[in-house]
Design a protein around this motif. Structure first.
Motif, PDB file in Angstrom:
ATOM      1  N   ASN A  49       0.416  -0.863  -0.203  1.00  0.00           N
ATOM      2  CA  ASN A  49       0.373  -0.178   0.262  1.00  0.00           C
ATOM      3  C   ASN A  49       1.017   1.060  -0.061  1.00  0.00           C
ATOM      4  OD1 ASN A  49      -2.448  -1.692   0.210  1.00  0.00           O
ATOM      5  ND2 ASN A  49      -2.882  -1.641   2.262  1.00  0.00           N
TER       6      ASN A  49
ATOM      7  N   LYS B 291     -10.515   8.423   1.195  1.00  0.00           N
ATOM      8  CA  LYS B 291     -10.378   7.007   0.249  1.00  0.00           C
ATOM      9  C   LYS B 291     -10.169   6.466   1.758  1.00  0.00           C
ATOM     10  CE  LYS B 291      -7.529   6.084  -3.702  1.00  0.00           C
ATOM     11  NZ  LYS B 291      -6.265   5.821  -3.960  1.00  0.00           N
TER      12      LYS B 291
ATOM     13  N   PHE C 290     -14.984  13.065  -2.681  1.00  0.00           N
ATOM     14  CA  PHE C 290     -13.209  12.590  -3.395  1.00  0.00           C
ATOM     15  C   PHE C 290     -13.929  13.036  -4.662  1.00  0.00           C
ATOM     16  CE2 PHE C 290     -10.039  10.092  -5.221  1.00  0.00           C
ATOM     17  CZ  PHE C 290      -9.431  10.353  -4.820  1.00  0.00           C
TER      18      PHE C 290
ATOM     19  N   LYS D 248     -10.911  16.370  -4.997  1.00  0.00           N
ATOM     20  CA  LYS D 248      -9.975  16.410  -5.796  1.00  0.00           C
ATOM     21  C   LYS D 248      -9.641  17.503  -6.993  1.00  0.00           C
ATOM     22  CE  LYS D 248      -6.868  13.402  -8.575  1.00  0.00           C
ATOM     23  NZ  LYS D 248      -8.089  11.741  -9.000  1.00  0.00           N
TER      24      LYS D 248
ATOM     25  N   MET E  13     -17.723   8.928  -2.665  1.00  0.00           N
ATOM     26  CA  MET E  13     -17.075   9.512  -4.036  1.00  0.00           C
ATOM     27  C   MET E  13     -16.962  10.890  -4.920  1.00  0.00           C
ATOM     28  SD  MET E  13     -15.371   7.372  -6.418  1.00  0.00           S
ATOM     29  CE  MET E  13     -14.671   6.233  -7.767  1.00  0.00           C
TER      30      MET E  13
ATOM     31  N   GLN F 207       1.370   6.385  -6.586  1.00  0.00           N
ATOM     32  CA  GLN F 207       0.506   7.702  -7.432  1.00  0.00           C
ATOM     33  C   GLN F 207       1.130   9.290  -6.595  1.00  0.00           C
ATOM     34  OE1 GLN F 207      -2.667   5.829  -4.988  1.00  0.00           O
ATOM     35  NE2 GLN F 207      -3.659   5.000  -6.242  1.00  0.00           N
ATOM     36  N   GLU F 208       1.955   9.334  -6.075  1.00  0.00           N
ATOM     37  CA  GLU F 208       2.177  10.691  -5.516  1.00  0.00           C
ATOM     38  C   GLU F 208       3.305  11.246  -7.069  1.00  0.00           C
ATOM     39  OE1 GLU F 208       3.920  11.302  -1.687  1.00  0.00           O
ATOM     40  OE2 GLU F 208       2.858  11.045  -0.901  1.00  0.00           O
TER      41      GLU F 208
ATOM     42  N   MET G 107     -15.589  -0.477   1.425  1.00  0.00           N
ATOM     43  CA  MET G 107     -15.813  -1.741   1.279  1.00  0.00           C
ATOM     44  C   MET G 107     -16.004  -2.178   1.218  1.00  0.00           C
ATOM     45  SD  MET G 107     -16.089  -0.293  -3.092  1.00  0.00           S
ATOM     46  CE  MET G 107     -15.063   0.150  -3.709  1.00  0.00           C
ATOM     47  N   ASN G 108     -14.843  -2.571   2.767  1.00  0.00           N
ATOM     48  CA  ASN G 108     -14.252  -3.901   3.470  1.00  0.00           C
ATOM     49  C   ASN G 108     -15.959  -4.249   4.705  1.00  0.00           C
ATOM     50  OD1 ASN G 108     -11.793  -4.460   2.790  1.00  0.00           O
ATOM     51  ND2 ASN G 108     -10.861  -2.410   4.239  1.00  0.00           N
TER      52      ASN G 108
ATOM     53  N   TRP H 251       2.180   1.640  -3.149  1.00  0.00           N
ATOM     54  CA  TRP H 251       1.649   1.572  -4.501  1.00  0.00           C
ATOM     55  C   TRP H 251       1.339   3.468  -3.900  1.00  0.00           C
ATOM     56  CZ3 TRP H 251      -1.029   1.740  -8.907  1.00  0.00           C
ATOM     57  CH2 TRP H 251      -1.870   2.386  -9.022  1.00  0.00           C
ATOM     58  N   GLU H 252       1.107   3.827  -2.741  1.00  0.00           N
ATOM     59  CA  GLU H 252       0.598   5.542  -2.646  1.00  0.00           C
ATOM     60  C   GLU H 252       1.293   6.232  -2.766  1.00  0.00           C
ATOM     61  OE1 GLU H 252      -0.318   6.163   1.280  1.00  0.00           O
ATOM     62  OE2 GLU H 252      -1.830   4.684   1.450  1.00  0.00           O
TER      63      GLU H 252
ATOM     64  N   LYS I  17      -4.137  17.118   0.213  1.00  0.00           N
ATOM     65  CA  LYS I  17      -3.257  15.262  -0.152  1.00  0.00           C
ATOM     66  C   LYS I  17      -3.522  13.899   1.238  1.00  0.00           C
ATOM     67  CE  LYS I  17       1.073  14.785  -2.176  1.00  0.00           C
ATOM     68  NZ  LYS I  17       2.406  14.394  -1.893  1.00  0.00           N
TER      69      LYS I  17
ATOM     70  N   LYS J 233      -7.447  -8.616   1.941  1.00  0.00           N
ATOM     71  CA  LYS J 233      -7.193  -8.727   3.097  1.00  0.00           C
ATOM     72  C   LYS J 233      -6.842  -7.059   3.014  1.00  0.00           C
ATOM     73  CE  LYS J 233      -5.498 -13.310   4.143  1.00  0.00           C
ATOM     74  NZ  LYS J 233      -5.080 -14.071   3.926  1.00  0.00           N
ATOM     75  N   GLY J 234      -6.446  -6.857   1.723  1.00  0.00           N
ATOM     76  CA  GLY J 234      -6.063  -5.248   1.995  1.00  0.00           C
ATOM     77  C   GLY J 234      -5.037  -4.563   2.397  1.00  0.00           C
ATOM     78  N   ILE J 235      -3.732  -5.323   2.151  1.00  0.00           N
ATOM     79  CA  ILE J 235      -2.649  -5.405   2.570  1.00  0.00           C
ATOM     80  C   ILE J 235      -1.627  -4.686   1.151  1.00  0.00           C
ATOM     81  CG2 ILE J 235      -2.595  -7.200   4.573  1.00  0.00           C
ATOM     82  CD1 ILE J 235      -1.404  -8.550   2.763  1.00  0.00           C
TER      83      ILE J 235
ATOM     84  N   ASN K  81      -3.432   7.524  -9.284  1.00  0.00           N
ATOM     85  CA  ASN K  81      -4.178   8.677  -8.442  1.00  0.00           C
ATOM     86  C   ASN K  81      -5.866   8.674  -8.692  1.00  0.00           C
ATOM     87  OD1 ASN K  81      -5.242   9.272  -5.508  1.00  0.00           O
ATOM     88  ND2 ASN K  81      -4.312  10.987  -5.687  1.00  0.00           N
ATOM     89  N   THR K  82      -6.152   7.044  -9.189  1.00  0.00           N
ATOM     90  CA  THR K  82      -8.534   7.694  -9.193  1.00  0.00           C
ATOM     91  C   THR K  82      -7.643   6.320  -8.963  1.00  0.00           C
ATOM     92  OG1 THR K  82      -8.429   6.229 -11.517  1.00  0.00           O
ATOM     93  CG2 THR K  82      -7.572   8.606 -10.970  1.00  0.00           C
ATOM     94  N   PRO K  83      -9.359   5.416  -8.484  1.00  0.00           N
ATOM     95  CA  PRO K  83      -9.758   4.556  -7.752  1.00  0.00           C
ATOM     96  C   PRO K  83      -9.543   3.389  -8.911  1.00  0.00           C
ATOM     97  CG  PRO K  83     -11.715   5.671  -7.202  1.00  0.00           C
ATOM     98  CD  PRO K  83     -10.982   6.579  -8.308  1.00  0.00           C
TER      99      PRO K  83
ATOM    100  N   GLN L 281      -7.498  -3.036  -7.087  1.00  0.00           N
ATOM    101  CA  GLN L 281      -8.557  -2.900  -6.130  1.00  0.00           C
ATOM    102  C   GLN L 281      -9.519  -3.116  -5.906  1.00  0.00           C
ATOM    103  OE1 GLN L 281      -6.512   1.672  -4.955  1.00  0.00           O
ATOM    104  NE2 GLN L 281      -6.161   1.207  -7.764  1.00  0.00           N
ATOM    105  N   LYS L 282      -9.961  -2.783  -4.557  1.00  0.00           N
ATOM    106  CA  LYS L 282     -11.287  -3.070  -3.717  1.00  0.00           C
ATOM    107  C   LYS L 282     -12.401  -2.639  -4.920  1.00  0.00           C
ATOM    108  CE  LYS L 282     -11.262  -5.024   0.395  1.00  0.00           C
ATOM    109  NZ  LYS L 282     -10.152  -4.657   1.080  1.00  0.00           N
ATOM    110  N   THR L 283     -11.797  -1.189  -5.823  1.00  0.00           N
ATOM    111  CA  THR L 283     -12.431  -0.317  -6.006  1.00  0.00           C
ATOM    112  C   THR L 283     -12.586  -0.582  -7.509  1.00  0.00           C
ATOM    113  OG1 THR L 283     -10.936   1.090  -6.107  1.00  0.00           O
ATOM    114  CG2 THR L 283     -12.458   1.327  -4.847  1.00  0.00           C
TER     115      THR L 283
ATOM    116  N   GLU M 228       2.903  -7.910   4.154  1.00  0.00           N
ATOM    117  CA  GLU M 228       2.788  -7.386   5.949  1.00  0.00           C
ATOM    118  C   GLU M 228       4.001  -6.919   6.317  1.00  0.00           C
ATOM    119  OE1 GLU M 228      -0.824  -8.960   7.374  1.00  0.00           O
ATOM    120  OE2 GLU M 228      -1.269  -7.686   8.364  1.00  0.00           O
TER     121      GLU M 228
ATOM    122  N   LYS N  75      -4.649  -8.322   9.388  1.00  0.00           N
ATOM    123  CA  LYS N  75      -5.176  -8.074   8.473  1.00  0.00           C
ATOM    124  C   LYS N  75      -4.770  -9.718   7.165  1.00  0.00           C
ATOM    125  CE  LYS N  75      -4.526  -3.516   6.728  1.00  0.00           C
ATOM    126  NZ  LYS N  75      -3.913  -2.587   6.590  1.00  0.00           N
TER     127      LYS N  75
END
Ligand SMILES: Nc1ncnc2c1ncn2[C@@H]1O[C@H](COP(=O)(O)OP(=O)(O)O)[C@@H](O)[C@H]1O
Ligand SMILES: [Mg+2]
Lengths: 502, 282, 519
Positions: A173, C207, C149, C153, C146, A180-181, C214-215, A176-177, C200, A291-293, A187-189, A383-385, A271, C64
Motif C-alpha cells: 500500500n 479514500k 472525493f 480532488k 466518491m 500515485q504521488e 468497501m471492507n 502504491w501511494e 493530500k 486482505k487490504g495489504i 491516483n484514481t480508483p 483494488q477493491k474499487t 505485510e 490483516k
C-alpha cells in the motif's frame, strides 16, 4: 508434412524394415531425432514421409487405414504404466492436471493418477528427478534450467504447456501511494492500464538514497515470475540485478533486489515489510486485495500478452521408457485444456465454475472457492474499487496455448542469458537445439491426432504444419519485438542485460 | 598351612594426599571348617576385610591366600553375604536366588532347581513372598533373602558381613541356629562379621576383635571352647560363657578407649562422648 | 475387585481416576471428593477457563492476514476435515462396488441429486440477490464519498494550479535587490507546499473512508455464499459418486473390457490373412488392458486421518531406529570410559543440530541408496523423515543409557563378580536391567522429541503425514487455514499426550523401586 513428422516417419520406416512391426508410436520418443536426420538421405525421407500416416494410423487402429476423419472410436494405448503420480504446486494453473483427473480423462486412458501437492518448486523438481513423481506441474523455466544445468542438472522434457498468463505484480500500500504521488494519473480508483514501473523509479531512488534497496519477492530463480518482474522493472529502466558465476542470487548492480519467497508467504511477508512488492500466481495477488495489504499493479498479461507459464515436465528417461503412457497423459491433458476453455456462443467460459469448485478442494489448490473464482472466471481485482474483466487472464487451450512451442523455450533461454543465469554467450543454434531437446511437439501432435480420430478435438485446435516457432510479436509492455528465430538479436535489443556477439 | 590366611595385609583408600589407611598388617588364619567371628566397631574396616577375603579388593601389600593359593578374582566358592544385602531390585525373591543357583549349578534340571530354591526360601521363612520384589520386603526379610542366596551357592567359605544385624531378636536367634545347623551339617568354613558379642560367642569357634581404625588390625583372638551343640537357653547360665563374654566386651571397650585417646590427642576439640553399647555401633 | 481395578489404573498410568473408583466403593468419601476436585476438577476448570478466554479473545484479535479462529470455528473445521475423509472413502468404495449394491447406490445418489437441484437453484437465487443487495448498499454508501472525493480532488487541483500560477506571477514582480521580498517568496512557496500536503492528507482520509465502506462485511452475502458453497459441494460430491458408480466404476470397466475382448475373439475366429495377425494383436492388448483394470487401485488423496496414522508409523520407525542406535552406544559409553571419551565430541557436536539441517542431508544419503522409489519397500521421503526423527531424538536415550549404565550400583556389580558372570550375562542380567528405568525415562523423552520433530521433518520432506497436512493447508491460504492449524495443534497435542502416557506405562513396568515416573 512437418519437419518433425518426417523425422518420425524416417524413424518408423527404419524400424519397420528391421523387424516388420508397424509399431510406430513406440518409436515416437525413443531416439534423439537429430542423429537420425543426419543419417537418412532425402530420398528415403520422402518415401518415409509418405508411409508415416499409414504407419501411424495402423498402429493406432490396425483395422483402419488412412482416415483422418473423426470415427468416434476410442483408441487404447499400450500404456507401460497405469498408476502415475503427478506433483503440483497449489496454484490455479495446475488446473489441467486436476481436471484430467477429476473429470475422468486420465481414467479414460486407463490411467490411475495420484495428484500430490508439493511443498515448493525445488522439492517438486527433485521428486521428479529422483523418480518419486512421474511428472509435475512445472515452471516453464524449470525443464530448461534443469536440462542446461542451472541448478539441479537433469534432462527434463515437456510435451504440454499447461497455461498462459495468470501472474500478477503486487506492491505494498505504501509503495502504491508513493507511485500515485509520482504519477497523478494513477491516483484514481481505476487507473489506466498497463501500469509501468515508471512511477516506481522515485521510490527506488529514495530507497537507494537511504542506503537501502527496494526488496521484491518472486517464487523461484527460474520462474516466469522472476523474468516477468525483471522485464517489468527493466522496461522502465530499473535494474533488477544480474546473475553471475559468483552471484547466484542475481543481485549484482541491482537497484531493486529480488528474492525467493514461497507463494503463501508473500502476503504476510509483504505485510511484515520484509518485501515491498512481489510477483506471484493466483490466488496470492487477489489475497492481497481482499486482505487490504497490497495493490496488484499489473498482470503478466500486460507485460507480455499470452506468455507461456507452466508446463507438464517429465524426465527424458521417463519419456523414453514410457512413450505410450506419455501419449496417454498428453491426450488426457489436451482434453482437460479444451474442457477448461470451452465457451458458449457469447464467449462465456462455461466450465470454469465447476473447475473452481474442484480446485478449491483441500487436496488441490484448496483456497476459498470465491477467491479462486475471481481470476479463473475472467475477473481481476486490482483494488477493491477496481474490478476488471480479464477474459484471457488464464488461458489453457485457446490460441494453441497448450502446444509446446520451441519459441517459448527460446524466450526463456534468452532471458536466462540476458540476466546472466547462462554465464557465457552461445550461438543462436544452441538456443534452437536446446529448445528442441526439451519441447516435444511430436508427442503432442501424435496425441492430438488420436483425439481428432476419437472426435474429442478438431483439426483447427492443433497448429499442424508449424515449425514450432510462433510468429514474431511485439505484444510486450515496452513494445520490443520478439522473434524466436533470432535469439541473439533479441538479447541484444534490451538496454539492460547481457549482450552477445552475433 | 591354614585354609584361609592373610599375611601382613594392608589396604587404604584415597589419593596419596588424602589417604586413609584402613587396615594395616592384618594377619589372620582360618582353619578348614572353622567358624570365626570378627568383631569390631563401625567403620573400623570389617567390610573391607571381608572384601579382601572375597577377592573383591586386592591388598596394597601382603598376601591373602585360600588353600595356599593367592586369592585373585572373587568366585562362588567364597560366598559373600553383603552387609547391604546387594539384592537385585528388579528380580523377585525367587529370581534373585535363581540367578545365583543357575550360575553355580548350570547342570541342574529345571524342576530340581525349583525345589532346591524353594527349599532355601522356606529355610529363611520367606515362603509366601517368593514373587515379591526386594522393595516390597522389610529390612529383615531382605537380609534373610541375601542369606538364602549366599547359602544356596553352597560355597566352600561363607563370608558373612553382619548377616543378622537388621533382624529382630526372635528371628535373629532362629537364623543363628539355622546358620549353625547348616554349618554343622556340611561343615564349611565360616568368617562372620558381627557387632554382637553374644552372637559371636554363641556361634563361633574363635572370636577375633578388630581394633578401631584407621590402621585397624586384628587383635589377639579369643577361643570359644564351649561344647557344641550350644543351647542358648542353658548357655545364659553357663559361667564359661559369661566369663568369655565379659572378657571380650572389656577388651573391646579398652581398645576403644585407647583409640579415643589416640584420636583426642590428635584433635583436642573432639567431644569426649563415645557410645558404649556395642550393639548400637554396628 | 476394587484393588484389581486400582492396580490396573495405576499400571495404565491413569491414577487420576483412582479417587473415583474409591468413591464408588465408598472409601473415605470426603477424602476422595477432595482428591477428585484437586486432580480432575481443577484441571478441568483451567481448561474451561482457557477455552472461555480463547473464545473471548479470538474474535477481538484480527490482523490483516486473518482472524484468530474461535473454538467453534475450529470445531467446524475439524468436522470438515473429517467430512473430506469420509467422502473420499465413500468415493473409493463406489469405485469398487458392484452388482445390486451398485444399483441401489445409483438410485440413492440420483435421488439425492434430484433433491439438491431445486436447493441449488434456490441458494443461487439467494446469492444473486444478496450480491446485488450488497453491491447496491456499497454503491449507495460509496457514491456520496466518491462524489466528495472527485469534487475535492477537482477543487484541490484547481486550487493548486491557481496557487502555482499566483506564485509564478509573483515571481515575475520580484526585483533583483529586494532581499526581504525574496525571503517572503520562499515562505509563500513553503506555505504552498504545506497546503498541498494537507490536501493530500484530506484526500487520503476520504479514500480511507471509502476503503472502510468497501471492507464492510455483508452478513447476508457471507451467509448466502456459505449456503451456496455447501449445496454446490454436495452436488459435486454426488456427481462424482455417480461417475464412480457408473462409467468410472471398476467393475463396469472390467465388464466393458471383457465385452470388447469377446468381440475381438469373435472377429478373430473369422479373420484370415493379415487381418488375423492384427486381430491376434488386438486380443493380446485387450487382455493386457483387462488385467490392468482388474488390478487397478483407486487413486485416493491422502486424508488427515490417514496422514495421522502414517505419521504415527513414521515416528514409530524413527523411534525404533533411535532406540536401536542409542541403547547399544549408550551402554558402550556407560561401560567403557574410553569409548565414552571417544564418543563425547561426536555426541556434543551432533546433539544440538536441528531437524531442518538433518533432513536434506539424510534425504541425499537415503536417495543414494534408493534408485527406484516405486520398487523400494519404504518410500524414501518416509524413510528420510523417520531417520531425521531418529537423529534428533536419540540423544536423550543415549545420554540416559550411558548414565544409567555408568551409575550402576557397585553392589550389583559385586554380585556379578562373586557369581563370576560372563560379559554377556553380566550385561543382560545385571547392567541392562539396572539401567532400564533410566533407559526408559530417556526413551520417553526421545519419543516426545521425535513426535515434535516429525512434523517439521514431514513438512520439509513432503512425506505424507501431519507435517504435510500442515504445509498443504497453509499453502491453501483458504479461510479455514488458521482453523485447521488449530485442529492440528489439538490432534498433535492429544496424540503426544497419549504417546507419553504409553511410555509411562512401560516405564512403570520396568521400574523396580517405587520412584514416581510421571506428573
Ligand atoms: N571405596 C572406599 N573408598 C574410600 N574409603 C572407603 C571405601 N570403602 C571403605 N572406606 C573407608 O574404610 C573404612 C572402613 O570401612 P568398612 O570396611 O566399610 O567399615 P565397617 O564395615 O567396619 O563398618 C571407613 O572409614 C570407610 O570410610
Ligand atoms: Mg561394614
Amino acid at each position: 508434412m512437418s519437419q518433425t513428422s518426417q523425422h518420425l516417419a524416417a524413424d518408423s520406416t527404419t524400424k519397420q524394415t528391421e523387424n516388420g512391426e508397424p509399431n510406430v508410436t513406440n518409436q515416437l520418443t525413443r531416439r534423439p531425432r537429430k542423429t537420425l536426420t543426419a543419417r537418412i538421405d532425402p530420398a528415403t525421407r520422402l518415401i518415409a514421409a509418405l508411409s508415416l500416416v499409414a504407419a501411424l494410423l495402423v498402429a493406432i487402429s490396425p483395422s483402419k487405414v488412412l482416415a483422418d476423419a473423426p470415427s468416434g472410436e476410442k483408441v487404447y494405448l499400450d500404456i507401460e504404466k497405469d498408476s502415475l503420480k503427478f506433483g503440483f504446486i497449489k496454484l490455479t494453473d495446475c488446473a489441467p492436471i486436476v481436471i484430467a483427473k477429476e473429470k475422468g480423462f486420465f481414467e479414460d486412458e486407463g490411467l490411475q493418477v495420484e495428484v500430490i501437492a508439493q511443498p515448493n518448486w525445488k522439492t517438486l523438481l527433485d521428486n521428479v528427478i529422483n523418480g518419486n513423481l512421474d511428472g509435475a506441474h512445472m515452471l516453464s523455466g524449470q525443464p530448461i534450467a534443469a536440462t542446461i544445468g542451472f541448478g539441479t542438472k537433469a534432462h527434463i522434457v515437456t510435451a504440454y504447456t499447461l497455461d498462459l498468463n495468470g501472474n500478477g505484480i503486487t506492491v505494498s500500500n505504501n509503495v502504491w501511494e508513493q507511485m500515485q504521488e509520482n504519477d497523478p494519473a494513477l491516483n484514481t480508483p481505476t487507473p489506466k492500464h498497463p501500469i509501468s514501473a515508471k512511477g516506481l523509479i522515485p521510490v527506488v531512488r529514495q530507497y537507494m538514497d537511504e542506503g537501502k534497496k527496494l526488496q521484491m519477492g518472486m517464487v523461484f530463480p527460474v520462474s516466469t515470475h522472476n523474468y516477468e518482474l525483471r522485464y517489468w522493472l527493466a522496461a522502465s529502466g530499473i535494474h533488477p540485478g544480474m546473475y553471475s558465476s559468483t552471484d547466484k542470487g542475481g543481485r549484482t548492480d541491482a537497484q531493486v533486489e529480488l528474492s525467493v519467497t514461497p507463494p503463501p508467504m508473500m502476503p504476510s511477508t509483504l505485510e511484515a515489510g520484509n518485501i515491498q512488492g512481489y510477483c506471484v500466481g493466483e490466488p496470492w495477488n487477489q489475497q492481497a486485495v481482499t486482505k487490504g495489504i497490497g495493490v496488484p499493479v499489473t498482470t503478466n498479461y500486460d507485460i507480455w500478452k499470452n506468455n507461456p507459464e507452466k508446463v507438464l515436465g517429465v524426465t527424458k528417461k521417463w519419456a523414453d521408457e514410457n512413450p505410450q503412457t506419455h501419449l496417454a497423459v498428453v491426450k488426457a491433458l489436451i482434453r482437460a485444456g479444451k474442457w477448461l476453455d470451452a465457451a458458449d456462443k457469447d464467449g462465456k467460459l462455461v466450465n470454469r465454475e465447476e473447475a473452481c469448485r474442484l480446485l478449491s478442494l483441500p487436496n488441490y489448490v484448496g483456497a476459498d472457492y470465491d477467491v479462486i473464482k475471481n481470476s479463473m472466471t475472467g475477473f481481476f481485482f486490482f483494488q477493491k474499487t477496481d474490478k476488471r474483466e480479464m477474459p484471457d487472464f488464464n488461458v489453457f487451450f485457446k490460441y494453441h496455448a497448450s502446444y509446446p512451442w520451441y519459441s517459448d523455450g527460446v524466450w526463456f533461454l534468452t532471458q536466462m542469458r540476458r540476466w546472466g543465469q547462462i554465464t557465457e554467450s552461445k550461438p543462436a543454434s544452441w538456443y534452437h537445439e536446446t529448445a528442441k531437446s526439451i519441447y516435444l511437439p511430436a508427442v503432442y501432435e501424435a496425441a492430438a491426432k488420436m483425439l481428432i480420430t476419437e472426435g474429442y478435438i478438431s483439426q483447427s485446435d492443433v497448429p499442424f504444419g508449424t515449425d514450432g516457432y510462433k510468429p514474431a510479436t511485439s505484444d510486450f509492455i515496452d513494445g520490443n519485438k520478439y522473434d524466436g528465430k533470432d535469439p541473439i538479436g533479441y538479447i541484444n535489443s534490451f538496454k539492460i542485460g547481457n549482450k552477445d556477439p552475433k | 598351612m591354614s585354609f584361609l590366611e592373610m599375611n601382613n595385609v594392608s589396604i587404604g583408600y584415597g589419593p596419596s594426599n588424602a589417604r586413609t589407611e584402613v587396615l594395616e598388617n592384618v594377619n589372620l588364619s582360618v582353619e578348614e571348617n572353622e567358624f570365626v567371628a570378627i568383631i569390631g566397631f563401625s567403620g573400623s574396616g570389617k567390610s573391607t576385610l571381608i572384601s579382601l577375603l572375597a577377592g573383591l579388593e586386592s591388598p596394597d601389600s601382603g598376601i591373602v591366600r585360600m588353600k595356599g593359593k593367592t586369592i585373585g578374582e572373587p568366585g562362588p566358592d567364597r560366598g559373600v553375604m553383603f552387609q547391604n544385602y546387594s539384592l537385585l531390585p528388579w528380580l523377585s525373591v525367587f529370581q534373585n536366588i535363581e540367578l545365583a543357583v543357575k550360575q553355580v549349578f548350570p547342570d541342574m534340571k529345571k524342576g530340581e532347581r525349583k525345589d532346591y530354591i524353594q527349599n532355601y526360601i522356606d529355610m529363611v521363612s520367606l515362603t509366601s513372598a517368593e514373587w515379591k520384589k526386594p522393595h516390597e520386603l522389610s529390612g529383615g526379610m531382605r537380609q534373610r533373602l541375601s542369606l538364602a542366596r549366599t547359602l544356596a551357592m553352597k560355597p566352600e567359605v561363607l563370608l558373612l558381613d553382619e548377616p543378622l544385624s537388621a533382624l529382630d531378636a526372635l528371628t535373629r536367634s532362629v537364623l543363628q541356629d539355622e546358620i549353625i545347623r547348616i554349618w554343622e551339617e556340611d561343615r564349611r568354613t565360616v568368617v562372620m562379621i558381627t557387632n554382637d558379642v553374644d552372637e559371636a560367642t554363641i556361634m563361633a569357634d574363635r572370636i577375633i576383635p578388630l581394633t578401631p581404625g584407621p590402621k585397624a588390625t586384628l587383635a589377639q583372638d579369643f577361643k570359644v571352647e564351649l561344647p557344641r551343640p550350644r543351647d542358648r537357653t542353658t548357655l545364659n547360665f553357663n559361667p564359661d560363657f559369661k566369663a568369655l563374654r565379659n572378657r571380650v566386651t572389656k577388651f573391646m571397650i579398652s581398645v576403644n578407649e585407647e583409640a579415643k585417646l589416640l584420636r583426642t590427642s590428635r584433635n583436642l576439640k573432639c567431644p569426649d562422648i563415645e557410645p558404649i553399647s556395642l550393639a548400637q555401633v554396628g | 475387585m476394587k484393588y484389581k481395578i486400582l492396580k490396573a489404573l495405576d499400571i495404565a498410568g491413569l491414577a487420576v481416576l483412582d479417587p473415583i473408583v474409591r468413591l464408588i466403593y465408598r472409601e473415605e468419601p470426603s477424602e476422595q471428593v477432595r482428591k477428585i476436585i484437586l486432580f480432575i476438577g481443577i484441571p478441568a476448570f483451567t481448561f474451561l477457563c482457557f477455552m472461555v478466554l480463547w473464545a473471548y479473545i479470538a474474535p477481538r484479535h484480527t490482523t490483516k492476514s486473518g482472524e484468530v479462529p474461535t473454538p467453534a470455528v475450529v470445531w467446524d473445521s475439524a468436522k470438515s476435515v473429517w467430512v473430506f475423509h469420509e467422502r473420499e472413502n465413500i468415493k473409493e468404495d463406489d469405485f469398487r462396488v458392484s452388482g445390486e449394491e451398485r444399483q441401489k447406490r445409483i438410485a440413492m445418489v440420483s435421488a439425492e441429486l434430484e433433491k439438491l437441484k431445486p436447493q441449488l437453484a434456490k441458494v443461487d437465487a439467494l446469492l444473486t440477490k444478496a450480491q446485488e443487495q450488497a453491491k447496491a448498499e456499497t454503491d449507495k454508501a460509496v457514491a456520496p464519498i466518491m462524489a466528495v472525493f472527485e469534487e475535492t480532488k477537482a477543487k484541490y487541483s484547481a486550487d493548486s494550479t491557481a496557487r502555482k500560477k499566483a506564485l509564478t506571477d509573483l515571481a515575475g514582480t520580484i526585483k533583483a535587490d529586494d532581499k526581504s521580498a525574496r525571503s517572503e517568496y520562499l515562505k509563500k512557496v513553503e506555505a504552498h507546499l504545506a497546503q498541498t500536503d494537507v490536501e493530500k492528507g484530506n484526500l487520503q482520509q476520504i479514500k480511507a473512508q471509502m476503503d472502510a465502506v468497501m471492507n464492510r462485511k455483508h452478513q447476508g452475502l457471507i451467509e448466502a455464499r456459505l449456503a451456496k458453497n455447501r449445496v454446490a459441494e454436495k452436488v459435486q460430491f454426488y456427481s462424482k459418486r455417480l461417475e464412480n458408480l457408473g462409467d468410472n466404476n471398476q467393475q463396469q470397466k472390467v465388464l466393458a473390457a471383457k465385452e470388447s475382448l469377446d468381440k475381438e475373439k469373435e472377429k478373430f475366429s473369422q479373420a484370415s490373412g493379415r487381418a488375423l495377425y492384427f486381430s491376434a494383436l488386438k486380443i493380446q492388448r485387450a487382455e493386457d488392458r483387462l488385467g490392468r483394470i482388474e488390478t487397478s487401485t483407486y487413486a485416493k488423496p491422502w486424508t488427515f486421518p490417514a496422514q495421522i496414522v502414517r505419521s504415527l508409523g513414521c515416528v514409530f520407525l524413527g523411534f525404533v531406529i533411535a532406540t536401536v542406535i542409542a541403547v547399544p552406544i549408550g551402554i558402550l559409553c556407560g561401560l567403557s570410559p574410553v569409548f565414552m571419551a571417544a564418543m563425547t565430541p561426536l555426541i556434543s557436536l551432533f546433539k544440538p543440530v536441528s531437524p531442518i539441517v538433518w533432513l536434506p542431508i539424510v534425504f541425499i544419503i537415503v536417495g543414494g541408496f534408493i534408485d527406484d522409489p516405486e520398487q523400494a519397500p519404504v518410500h524414501p521421503a518416509f524413510l528420510s523423515s523417520a531417520i531425521t526423527v531418529a537423529l534428533c531424538s536419540l540423544w536423550p536415550t543415549l545420554v540416559n543409557t550411558a548414565f544409567g549404565v555408568a551409575a550402576i550400583d557397585k553392589d550389583h556389580l559385586n554380585v556379578a563378580r562373586v557369581l563370576r558372570l560372563g560379559f554377556w550375562s553380566r550385561l543382560f542380567k545385571i547392567v541392562i536391567p539396572s539401567a532400564l528405568p533410566l533407559i526408559f525415562a530417556g526413551l520417553r523423552i526421545s519419543l516426545g522429541v521425535g513426535w515434535m520433530v516429525l512434523i517439521a521433518a514431514e513438512l520439509l520432506s513432503s512425506s505424507e503425514g501431519i507435517g504435510k497436512f500442515v504445509w498443504d493447508m497453509f499453502n491453501n491460504g483458504s479461510s479455514q487455514t488458521f482453523a485447521q492449524m488449530f485442529v492440528v495443534v489439538f490432534v498433535v497435542g492429544i496424540i503426544g499426550l497419549m504417546l507419553d502416557r504409553t511410555m509411562i506405562v512401560f516405564q512403570r513396568l520396568v521400574s523396580f523401586d517405587d520412584a514416581p515416573t510421571a506428573i
